[in-house]
Design an enzyme around this catalytic site. Structure first.
Site, short mmCIF file in Angstrom:
data_model
loop_
_atom_site.label_atom_id
_atom_site.label_comp_id
_atom_site.label_asym_id
_atom_site.label_seq_id
_atom_site.Cartn_x
_atom_site.Cartn_y
_atom_site.Cartn_z
N CYS A 1 11.57 2.99 -19.42
CA CYS A 1 11.85 4.31 -18.87
C CYS A 1 12.64 5.14 -19.88
O CYS A 1 13.65 4.69 -20.41
CB CYS A 1 12.63 4.16 -17.56
N GLY B 1 -2.02 -6.02 10.60
CA GLY B 1 -3.15 -5.55 9.81
C GLY B 1 -4.25 -4.89 10.62
O GLY B 1 -5.17 -4.31 10.04
N CYS C 1 16.33 5.65 -18.14
CA CYS C 1 17.28 4.57 -17.89
C CYS C 1 16.97 3.32 -18.68
O CYS C 1 17.76 2.37 -18.67
CB CYS C 1 17.34 4.25 -16.40
N CYS D 1 16.31 4.98 -10.44
CA CYS D 1 16.46 5.33 -11.85
C CYS D 1 17.85 5.93 -12.10
O CYS D 1 18.50 5.61 -13.10
CB CYS D 1 15.38 6.32 -12.28
N CYS E 1 10.75 6.12 -15.02
CA CYS E 1 10.73 5.46 -13.73
C CYS E 1 10.13 6.38 -12.68
O CYS E 1 10.45 7.56 -12.62
CB CYS E 1 12.16 5.14 -13.26
#
Lengths: 389, 336
Positions: free
Chosen positions: B268, B58, B271, B298, B292
């Site tokens: 979606c 970080g 899909c 997808c 998606c």
């Protein structure tokens, strides 16, 4: 669905490049040569070299041609090329007094050692469009008949040195000449040493340097300098011979230089002028003068005014950085935008604003067009529920 | 002169004369450039910064970001990190806003192909290194993979103070009070936290990190993952990292929890998935539908709508953010 899944991305890129190239070639005229750019549009190539941080007039002319005159793009091409080159040697530090000046004005004094040299300038020309330039045909050199027998180059005494001898201007901190900072090889992390500041300013975008320098002059700062001198000329490029160790001059570099005194007294017990310095590749007087103001402003080390805050100035002055990030906004942002839409809708719902509004109407339209309503996720309900907490 | 020790004389660009350099420019493609574009010294420096970043999860590590042949702000940090990691045996995937085929992704992929001769793929499970702009793929990443995230703004604290000098001091002292106040004021003003992407996230309980503008949807995937995440900024010249199995926690309050994006009643259009990050599409005839965002996954779901996100792993039920088991974030409440 073109924007979601742009297929054949590489082919599109190549076509875009072809179209861009066509813009340059579309007319009936002969293409402009690199020689012509180098010889006749020197201000453009100088700006590209200055902002690119690479002294290479021929490559700069090529870059300007390739960029169709966009100086920041040309500087970008030079920097990207330069970053792939190995560094073979470092030049010997040079005294600005060695400059072979083609122009030198000292606003601080009526006359100075070595004299005022107006040189080639448009400063006092009336800005009237010269229609004769259109369709000019093999024009004569207007200086052809000049009698230049007496015109010998003189060594110029640095005006600032005169003032320093009298103790009126405080001396700069002596930089480490053996290990100068190089911001192209070391990250710039505040607090920044003055040599790094000067390097970043020297490579700064001309418009940005000018605007920030002007901001101080306009009143957003204390620096209203008196220019000790502004010079344009050639500096020798000297290296140590790898075998003999002797110093040899291998080339000349066109530079613009500016120095100023600033009526801000550095110390109470020994009042001296503050000062500023500017130097950059090629001829660009407005940039070096603005750089001088910024150097002087940054040395005041205050956060009161934009131009006096080194971190602020260095963050915004680089053309490559600002150009890239400003133009990146053209890239698709639909992922982040979806995220933003989610937040504002959630807050509007919370406040009751979105409940009966346009959002819901559109959402039900969208719902109708989807095919798989049966697959309702169970977790959606809980998200919705927690939203209403 | 240590820098010149690494020169590969065979591949270095001739600098003896401008003519030679120009001639070289007119040569074929990228001949005359070093393998993977950057010189070996630079790649080593980027790798050193990356290793340091891994050692201090970080923490932002400054490095001397080089000018690249792409505009700054267009993935120059990501490509430097990728090129420093890639070898000729590797397979490389590039996605931009979830899509392999976006023009900028194609451009970055083309640069890696031309200079590093890597194989490329659009299949998340086949890639060794994935460079991404603002998404973490829907399919679970493994310990064999590295995800390189492009970063526009390196510091989460930039929201509350524009000065890096001041923010570096705050990080040194783990002083994140100003960010907490900002979040509190958010709640007071709007009733909840209105940060959309770039959600401030605590790494290993020590450093506050800007996870790049990934949607909040993807933030839980960073927590205790098997994968190494490398965040690289070119313009701002910083690299930071989340090593595998590091605790990553988005900032939130006990009574105002971290929330991912909601797609109420949506699936979606291509899909039918309901457990993926969707984006809205406005059509020419005024319709709106959702699809998606991860186009690669997808396509797989279009063939097999029940395909789980950990289908390629030996174990199942792997925690990988929203829509996968055991994730705290799907209930929209708990930020643990």
């Amino acid at each position: 669905m073109g924007y979601v899944a742009v297929t054949a991305g590489e082919e599109i890129i190549e076509r875009a490049e072809d179209l861009f190239e066509k813009q340059r070639l579309a007319g009936d005229e002969d293409t402009i040569t690199v020689d012509q750019l180098e010889g006749q549009l020197e201000r453009l190539t100088a700006q590209a070299m200055s902002e690119g941080g690479l002294y290479a007039p021929r490559l700069a002319a090529l870059a300007v041609k390739q960029a169709q005159g966009d100086t920041v793009e040309a500087a970008f091409l030079l920097r990207a090329y330069r970053s792939t080159l190995e560094r073979w040697d470092e030049s010997v530090p040079v005294e600005p007094a060695e400059m072979f000046a083609t122009r030198r004005v000292s606003p601080a004094f009526k006359d100075v050692p070595g004299g005022q040299i107006l040189g080639p300038t448009k400063d006092y020309t009336q800005r009237l469009l010269d229609f004769d330039l259109e369709g000019e045909d093999d024009p004569d050199d207007p200086t052809e008949t000049w009698d230049l027998e007496d015109a010998e180059p003189t060594t110029l005494t640095n005006v600032m040195d005169v003032l320093r001898e009298e103790g009126l201007v405080h001396d700069p901190e002596v930089p480490d000449v053996d290990a100068p900072t190089d911001t192209t090889r070391e990250p710039v992390t505040p607090p920044v040493d003055r040599d790094a500041v000067l390097q970043e300013l020297a490579r700064g975008e001309t418009g940005a340097v000018t605007a920030l320098g002007y901001s101080a002059l306009r009143g957003y700062g204390q620096v209203h300098p008196t220019l000790a001198e502004v010079r344009v000329g050639k500096l020798p490029l000297t290296i140590e011979h790898p075998y003999t160790g002797d110093e040899v001059t291998v080339a000349d570099v066109d530079v613009s230089e500016s120095e100023a005194v600033v009526p801000v007294y550095a110390k109470r017990d020994d009042p001296q002028f503050a000062f500023g310095y500017g130097l950059t590749f090629g001829r660009n007087e407005r940039k070096v003068i603005a750089m001088t103001i910024l150097d002087a402003s940054i040395q005041l080390d205050s956060e009161d005014e934009p131009a006096e805050n080194a971190e602020f100035v260095l963050d915004v002055v680089d053309g490559m950085d600002s150009f890239g990030f400003i133009e990146h906004l053209k890239l698709p942002h639909y992922v982040t935008f979806q995220s933003i839409l989610d937040r504002i809708r959630a807050i509007r719902e919370r406040q009751g604003a979105g409940a009966t509004g346009d959002d819901d109407a559109k959402r039900s339209t969208a719902d109708d067009s989807t095919e798989s309503g049966e697959n309702e996720p169970t977790d959606r309900e809980t998200i919705e529920a927690s939203d209403d907490d | 002169m240590t820098e010149t020790d690494d020169i590969d004389v065979e591949t270095a660009v001739p600098t003896d004369s401008v003519e030679a350099a120009l001639e070289n420019l007119e040569g074929d493609g990228l001949e005359g450039y070093n393998y993977a574009y950057l010189d070996e010294h630079t790649k080593r420096e980027v790798r050193r910064a990356t290793l340091k970043a891994i050692a201090i999860p970080g923490h932002q590590v400054p490095y001397a970001s080089r000018p690249m042949p792409l505009a700054r702000g267009w993935g120059t940090g990501g490509i430097q990190a990728s090129l420093s990691l890639l070898g000729p045996e590797d397979t490389f995937k590039v996605i931009d806003q979830g899509s392999d085929e976006s023009v900028n992704a194609a451009n970055i992929r083309r640069l890696a192909e031309d200079t590093a001769e890597v194989a490329t793929t659009t299949d998340t499970t086949e890639a060794d290194v994935i460079q991404t702009r603002h998404r973490i793929p829907e399919e679970v990443l493994t310990e064999e993979q590295i995800l390189v995230l492009q970063v526009p703004v390196t510091d989460a604290l930039r929201k509350v103070d524009s000065s890096d000098a001041a923010n570096r001091r705050r990080h040194a002292h783990r002083n994140y009070g100003k960010m907490w106040v900002h979040l509190y004021e958010n709640v007071v003003e709007w009733g909840e936290i209105n940060i959309a992407s770039r959600y401030p996230t605590m790494v290993g309980g020590r450093y506050l990190m800007d996870p790049s503008p990934i949607p909040r949807w993807d933030v839980p995937k960073l927590d205790d993952a098997d994968t190494l995440f490398v965040f690289a900024a070119g313009r701002e010249a910083r690299i930071y990292a989340v090593p595998p199995h590091t605790g990553v926690e988005p900032l939130a309050f006990e009574d105002r929890s971290f929330q991912i994006e909601r797609f109420p009643d949506q699936s979606c259009a291509a899909c039918g998935s309901t457990d993926t990050y969707l984006t809205e599409v406005e059509t020419d005839d005024g319709e709106r539908y959702y699809a998606c965002n991860d186009t690669s996954f997808c396509l797989k779901r279009q063939d097999d709508p029940a395909l789980p996100k950990d289908h390629h792993l030996e174990r199942s039920g792997v925690d990988w953010g929203p829509g996968t088991p055991d994730t705290g974030a799907t209930d929209g409440g708990d930020d643990e």
